[in-house]
Design a protein around this motif. Structure first.
Motif, mmCIF file in Angstrom:
data_model
loop_
_atom_site.group_PDB
_atom_site.id
_atom_site.type_symbol
_atom_site.label_atom_id
_atom_site.label_comp_id
_atom_site.label_asym_id
_atom_site.label_seq_id
_atom_site.Cartn_x
_atom_site.Cartn_y
_atom_site.Cartn_z
ATOM 1 N N PHE A 114 0.839 -1.197 0.000
ATOM 2 C CA PHE A 114 0.000 0.000 0.000
ATOM 3 C C PHE A 114 0.878 1.251 0.000
ATOM 4 N N ASP A 115 0.400 2.278 -0.641
ATOM 5 C CA ASP A 115 1.135 3.542 -0.669
ATOM 6 C C ASP A 115 1.033 4.276 0.667
ATOM 7 N N GLU A 116 -0.079 4.055 1.376
ATOM 8 C CA GLU A 116 -0.304 4.732 2.643
ATOM 9 C C GLU A 116 0.546 4.115 3.764
ATOM 10 N N THR A 117 0.789 4.892 4.814
ATOM 11 C CA THR A 117 1.440 4.380 6.015
ATOM 12 C C THR A 117 0.411 3.588 6.818
ATOM 13 N N ILE A 118 0.700 2.331 7.065
ATOM 14 C CA ILE A 118 -0.250 1.431 7.730
ATOM 15 C C ILE A 118 -0.002 1.445 9.233
ATOM 16 N N ASP A 119 -1.079 1.530 10.003
ATOM 17 C CA ASP A 119 -0.983 1.504 11.466
ATOM 18 C C ASP A 119 -0.998 0.084 12.010
ATOM 19 N N ILE A 120 -1.910 -0.748 11.499
ATOM 20 C CA ILE A 120 -2.077 -2.114 12.013
ATOM 21 C C ILE A 120 -2.307 -3.071 10.849
ATOM 22 N N VAL A 121 -1.630 -4.200 10.881
ATOM 23 C CA VAL A 121 -1.931 -5.321 9.987
ATOM 24 C C VAL A 121 -2.555 -6.412 10.849
ATOM 25 N N LYS A 122 -3.746 -6.854 10.489
ATOM 26 C CA LYS A 122 -4.501 -7.826 11.291
ATOM 27 C C LYS A 122 -4.784 -9.091 10.493
ATOM 28 N N CYS A 123 -4.701 -10.233 11.146
ATOM 29 C CA CYS A 123 -4.994 -11.535 10.529
ATOM 30 C C CYS A 123 -5.883 -12.360 11.453
ATOM 31 N N PRO A 124 -6.540 -13.385 10.922
ATOM 32 C CA PRO A 124 -7.215 -14.375 11.780
ATOM 33 C C PRO A 124 -6.172 -15.296 12.405
ATOM 34 N N THR A 150 -9.703 -10.034 2.326
ATOM 35 C CA THR A 150 -8.415 -9.353 2.424
ATOM 36 C C THR A 150 -8.545 -7.930 1.896
ATOM 37 N N SER A 151 -7.979 -6.990 2.625
ATOM 38 C CA SER A 151 -8.131 -5.571 2.302
ATOM 39 C C SER A 151 -7.517 -5.232 0.948
ATOM 40 N N THR A 152 -8.198 -4.355 0.226
ATOM 41 C CA THR A 152 -7.643 -3.786 -0.999
ATOM 42 C C THR A 152 -7.218 -2.340 -0.787
ATOM 43 N N ALA A 153 -7.575 -1.790 0.364
ATOM 44 C CA ALA A 153 -7.184 -0.431 0.736
ATOM 45 C C ALA A 153 -7.239 -0.336 2.253
ATOM 46 N N PRO A 154 -6.388 0.476 2.856
ATOM 47 C CA PRO A 154 -6.459 0.653 4.306
ATOM 48 C C PRO A 154 -7.729 1.383 4.709
ATOM 49 N N ALA A 155 -8.207 1.115 5.921
ATOM 50 C CA ALA A 155 -9.460 1.713 6.389
ATOM 51 C C ALA A 155 -9.436 1.778 7.910
ATOM 52 N N PRO A 156 -10.271 2.624 8.507
ATOM 53 C CA PRO A 156 -10.407 2.637 9.965
ATOM 54 C C PRO A 156 -11.275 1.473 10.427
ATOM 55 N N LEU A 157 -11.416 1.343 11.730
ATOM 56 C CA LEU A 157 -12.180 0.239 12.311
ATOM 57 C C LEU A 157 -13.632 0.241 11.858
ATOM 58 N N GLN A 207 -8.246 3.863 17.517
ATOM 59 C CA GLN A 207 -7.493 5.064 17.176
ATOM 60 C C GLN A 207 -6.722 4.941 15.865
ATOM 61 N N ALA A 208 -6.686 3.757 15.291
ATOM 62 C CA ALA A 208 -5.948 3.557 14.037
ATOM 63 C C ALA A 208 -6.738 4.125 12.857
ATOM 64 N N ASP A 209 -6.052 4.844 12.000
ATOM 65 C CA ASP A 209 -6.676 5.367 10.781
ATOM 66 C C ASP A 209 -6.539 4.401 9.615
ATOM 67 N N THR A 210 -5.470 3.600 9.641
ATOM 68 C CA THR A 210 -5.190 2.728 8.491
ATOM 69 C C THR A 210 -4.951 1.300 8.977
ATOM 70 N N ILE A 211 -6.009 0.513 8.979
ATOM 71 C CA ILE A 211 -5.940 -0.907 9.308
ATOM 72 C C ILE A 211 -6.066 -1.691 8.005
ATOM 73 N N VAL A 212 -5.244 -2.717 7.849
ATOM 74 C CA VAL A 212 -5.416 -3.628 6.718
ATOM 75 C C VAL A 212 -5.568 -5.045 7.272
ATOM 76 N N TYR A 213 -6.448 -5.805 6.641
ATOM 77 C CA TYR A 213 -6.771 -7.155 7.093
ATOM 78 C C TYR A 213 -6.324 -8.151 6.037
ATOM 79 N N LEU A 214 -5.489 -9.094 6.448
ATOM 80 C CA LEU A 214 -5.010 -10.173 5.582
ATOM 81 C C LEU A 214 -5.676 -11.457 6.047
ATOM 82 N N ASP A 215 -6.578 -11.985 5.218
ATOM 83 C CA ASP A 215 -7.416 -13.106 5.652
ATOM 84 C C ASP A 215 -6.683 -14.439 5.506
ATOM 85 N N LYS A 216 -5.631 -14.579 6.303
ATOM 86 C CA LYS A 216 -4.864 -15.823 6.327
ATOM 87 C C LYS A 216 -4.330 -16.010 7.737
#
Length: 379
Positions: A114-124, A150-157, A207-216
């Motif tokens: 992602f081009d954006e600065t990511i705050d959190i990467v989350k997985c199951p 799986t995220s295609t763009a960062p997003a808030p909660l 408080q995270a503005d940019t969360i991305v979820y990797l479904d793995k």
């Protein structure tokens, strides 16, 4: 950003008397395909052979650091790790669990895509049940698995609110250290294990503005053994889930969380904690009764009524506990769509048997009454 693929990861492992599992845990971290790690082993006053195990690993791999401290609990140990960390990313691993070899490499590569600065990467994650018996031990997909794509763009909660509805799995994620420091996010230093992960969860994700979820799933979590939480010995242990939920509520109010979906997910966690307490310690337990009322008093009646995720039994129970008349409840199309979606998700995760158990429970309208503990793995 693209540099994330080469970033240093600070792996914080709070350790207290886990000699039985520590070899497996440390080996799984050091055997990661991604090598740029510092492994901060916070020895929280262990009295078993855990310190010797850490020293053995540290002698063989310079990435391992042993940090000794007096016993102060999970939250204090994690905070010591945060203070010592030098990495751009923070990972928190519990010492009785283990991780798959590609976890950090895949999560960092995902952040770097992602081009954006990511705050959190989350997985199951994967639930390990009946781990005390090798013949019965089983791997079960967690309820988050497949819930979101799986995220295609960062997003808030607010785009993925149920990340805070499930188990407070702070360990199946990595956090940008700069984000945690900017927001002043630390652990509350409760004695012992203390459920300190609950407040950290909402502090970080809300408080995270940019969360991305990797479904793995990469993280292997040893679940509580069946029946191990029944009949708590002290009032503090009985009250703990209630108290942590109420602390989380105060944090969310302080932060200024306004999104309705996020609050619904948080409310659902509260209802689930009530159900768990009733299962573990009984509906007639005076602490359970008192704390249930305190928890419900912090909820908004209108929001509870509007929640499609709550069945009629739970809503009626809520108003009964509060001593209020329950408005007339109708089965809506939105509720039907929710049930169909949940049914498909359960079928995807656990097959026909798991779905049949869920449907049977709905039909019987068990609600907050007796719960078949054997079904817990399907919830």
């Amino acid at each position: 950003m693209h540099r994330d693929a080469q970033s240093l990861v600070s792996v914080i492992i709070p350790i207290y008397n886990v000699e039985k599992f520590l070899d497996q845990c440390l080996a799984s971290v050091l055997n990661q395909t991604y090598r740029n790690l510092e492994v901060l082993c916070i020895n929280d006053g262990s009295t078993d052979s855990s310190p010797e195990i850490i020293r053995r690993f540290a002698a063989a791999d310079p990435r391992v650091r042993l940090i000794d401290k007096e016993n102060g609990g999970y939250g204090m140990a994690c905070n010591r790790g945060l203070a010592e960390a030098r990495g751009e990313w923070i990972s928190i691993i519990e010492p009785d669990d283990w991780i798959d070899p590609g976890m950090y490499g895949d999560m960092l590569a995902f952040a770097a895509s992602f081009d954006e600065t990511i705050d959190i990467v989350k997985c199951p994650w994967t639930d390990i049940v009946d781990w005390d018996d090798p013949k019965k031990q089983d791997e079960v997909r967690c309820t988050l698995d497949g819930l979101y794509p799986t995220s295609t763009a960062p997003a808030p909660l607010s785009a993925m609110p149920r990340l805070i509805e499930m188990h407070p799995s702070i360990w199946s994620a990595i956090y940008r250290r700069g984000f945690l420091e900017e927001k002043g996010i630390k652990f509350i230093e409760y004695p012992g294990s203390g459920w300190a992960d609950n407040p950290f969860l909402v502090e970080a994700f809300c408080q995270a503005d940019t969360i991305v979820y990797l479904d793995k799933p990469y993280y292997n979590y040893r679940c509580d053994l069946r029946g191990s939480t029944w009949n708590h010995k002290t009032e503090d242990l009985i009250a703990r889930p209630f108290d942590r939920w109420m602390t989380m509520t105060k944090i969310m109010r302080r932060i200024g969380v306004a999104d309705r979906g996020v609050w619904e997910a948080h409310y659902m966690r509260g209802f689930n904690y009530v159900r768990g307490a009733i299962t573990d310690d009984g509906a007639d337990n005076p602490v359970v009764r008192k704390k249930t009322r305190e928890l419900f008093d912090m909820m908004d009646d209108d929001l509870v009524l509007s929640m499609v995720s709550l069945n009629k039994g739970r809503k009626k129970f809520y108003f009964e506990v509060k001593g209020e008349a329950c408005p007339k409840l109708k089965l809506t199309g939105e509720r039907m769509r929710y049930l169909m979606s949940e049914g498909m998700h359960v079928l995807h995760l656990y097959g026909v048997y798991g779905l049949a158990l869920r449907v049977f429970r709905r039909i019987r309208r068990i609600g907050f009454s007796e719960v078949d503990v054997a079904q817990k793995r399907y919830r």
